[in-house]
Design a protein around this motif. Structure first.
Motif, PDB file in Angstrom:
ATOM      1  N   MET A  81      32.277  43.472  41.891  1.00 44.19           N
ATOM      2  CA  MET A  81      31.829  44.861  42.077  1.00 44.19           C
ATOM      3  C   MET A  81      32.094  45.642  40.799  1.00 44.19           C
ATOM      4  O   MET A  81      33.150  45.520  40.186  1.00 44.19           O
ATOM      5  N   TYR A  82      31.116  46.440  40.402  1.00 43.45           N
ATOM      6  CA  TYR A  82      31.228  47.173  39.147  1.00 43.45           C
ATOM      7  C   TYR A  82      32.324  48.228  39.215  1.00 43.45           C
ATOM      8  O   TYR A  82      32.431  48.992  40.170  1.00 43.45           O
TER       9      TYR A  82
ATOM     10  N   ALA B 196      21.001  44.616  42.554  1.00 45.11           N
ATOM     11  CA  ALA B 196      22.318  43.992  42.758  1.00 45.11           C
ATOM     12  C   ALA B 196      22.653  43.082  41.591  1.00 45.11           C
ATOM     13  O   ALA B 196      23.785  43.083  41.079  1.00 45.11           O
TER      14      ALA B 196
ATOM     15  N   ARG C 138      25.764  43.439  38.942  1.00 45.15           N
ATOM     16  CA  ARG C 138      26.739  42.364  38.709  1.00 45.15           C
ATOM     17  C   ARG C 138      26.797  41.986  37.234  1.00 45.15           C
ATOM     18  O   ARG C 138      27.882  41.728  36.692  1.00 45.15           O
TER      19      ARG C 138
ATOM     20  N   ALA D 240      28.664  44.603  35.368  1.00 48.48           N
ATOM     21  CA  ALA D 240      30.112  44.511  35.584  1.00 48.48           C
ATOM     22  C   ALA D 240      30.775  43.634  34.539  1.00 48.48           C
ATOM     23  O   ALA D 240      31.968  43.797  34.243  1.00 48.48           O
ATOM     24  N   GLU D 241      30.018  42.705  33.957  1.00 53.44           N
ATOM     25  CA  GLU D 241      30.542  41.857  32.883  1.00 53.44           C
ATOM     26  C   GLU D 241      30.602  42.603  31.559  1.00 53.44           C
ATOM     27  O   GLU D 241      31.179  42.114  30.595  1.00 53.44           O
TER      28      GLU D 241
ATOM     29  N   GLU E 117      28.145  46.720  45.529  1.00 57.94           N
ATOM     30  CA  GLU E 117      27.905  46.484  44.101  1.00 57.94           C
ATOM     31  C   GLU E 117      28.487  47.566  43.207  1.00 57.94           C
ATOM     32  O   GLU E 117      28.635  47.359  42.007  1.00 57.94           O
TER      33      GLU E 117
END
Length: 300
Positions: free
Chosen positions: A1-2, A84, A88, A91-92, A122
């Motif tokens: 999850m961000y 979504a 994701r 988030a990286e 998310e």
């Protein structure tokens, strides 16, 4: 999850308007005729980078970027990119990317369910809509439950306003209706949902005066400066950005169609005052997005 990891002291700007136009499998966000038409309109055949490449590009420039797609599956009959998956991937790269979601308002209850999942599972930080490309009137009461959901979540929503290059030059403009992106259609939304922060994207040509009217009347509305080189900004927009709207105007590019390098180069040719630029480039967006604990009402 961000979860955002943006260090505001480490970035020079926050680009509020960055499109993710292709996923890691090469699927494009638009049908091929529209990709070709918009490239011709903007006179660019540049690459359409996926999330990882966008993150590298903005990290090199010490900038953060709000990234999103537009879910127009009903209108375009084309499978959208996954919001979504974008969240994701962002988030990286939480040091530079801020994911917004997109849902197709015309899908009714499914749009509400997807929006709720994007928020709860998310961690998206806002939503993006394009009334012309998605084929809907944002002021229609049918969409009020969606605006209420986003308002309850405390998230902003970006709406395309004004002319669009998508469909330009194609027969019938690919069936897309420009009038759906008149910013005055957002006035009832801002009136009925006063805690929903609405970003009117782009200089709203040919309805710039309408956008300025809404923004000066409704304090929950903002304007981003994406999609146009600053040297083409309407004079009225520059005057308002220098004065009564200086705390609700936002830097945006429309990358990859317009680059931050060009935006920053061309802004020097405008009458935007040097003392308003720090707010436009970063501080206003940080406040809108609630970064580093800032609240929207903290504008000087």
């Amino acid at each position: 999850m961000y979860q955002s990891a943006i260090d505001l002291d480490a970035v020079t700007a926050i680009d509020m308007h960055v499109h993710i136009e292709v996923d890691d499998h090469g699927h494009a966000s638009l049908p091929e005729p529209l990709v070709a038409a918009v490239s011709k309109y903007f006179r660019t055949d540049g690459p359409r980078p996926a999330v990882d490449a966008v993150a590298r590009y903005y990290r090199e420039r010490r900038m953060a970027a709000v990234v999103f797609t537009v879910d127009a599956g009903t209108q375009l009959r084309h499978p959208p990119l996954s919001s979504a998956a974008i969240a994701r991937a962002a988030a990286e790269h939480a040091d530079v990317l801020i994911p917004f979601g997109s849902v197709d308002p015309r899908t009714g209850a499914a749009a509400l369910d997807l929006a709720a999942r994007l928020i709860e599972q998310e961690g998206v930080r806002g939503f993006k809509f394009h009334p012309t490309v998605q084929g809907f009137d944002p002021g229609d009461a049918a969409y009020a439950p969606l605006w209420a959901l986003i308002e309850r979540a405390g998230l902003p929503a970006i709406f395309h306003t004004g002319q669009t290059g998508i469909g330009a030059g194609l027969p019938g403009g690919y069936g897309l209706r420009l009038g759906l992106s008149n910013p005055m259609l957002l006035d009832p939304v801002a009136a009925d949902f006063p805690d929903l922060q609405i970003v009117m994207a782009h200089p709203s040509v040919p309805w710039q005066d309408e956008a300025l009217s809404v923004a000066t009347h409704k304090p929950n509305t903002w304007i981003d400066l994406s999609g146009w080189s600053p040297k083409y900004f309407p004079a009225a927009l520059v005057r308002h950005a220098n004065s009564v709207l200086r705390h609700r105007v936002l830097f945006g590019t429309d990358y990859p169609l317009l680059t931050p390098d060009r935006w920053l180069r061309d802004v020097a040719a405008t009458d935007l005052k040097p003392d308003v630029l720090p707010g436009i480039l970063k501080d206003n967006a940080a406040r809108l997005l609630g970064l580093a604990g800032q609240r929207r009402e903290e504008a000087p």
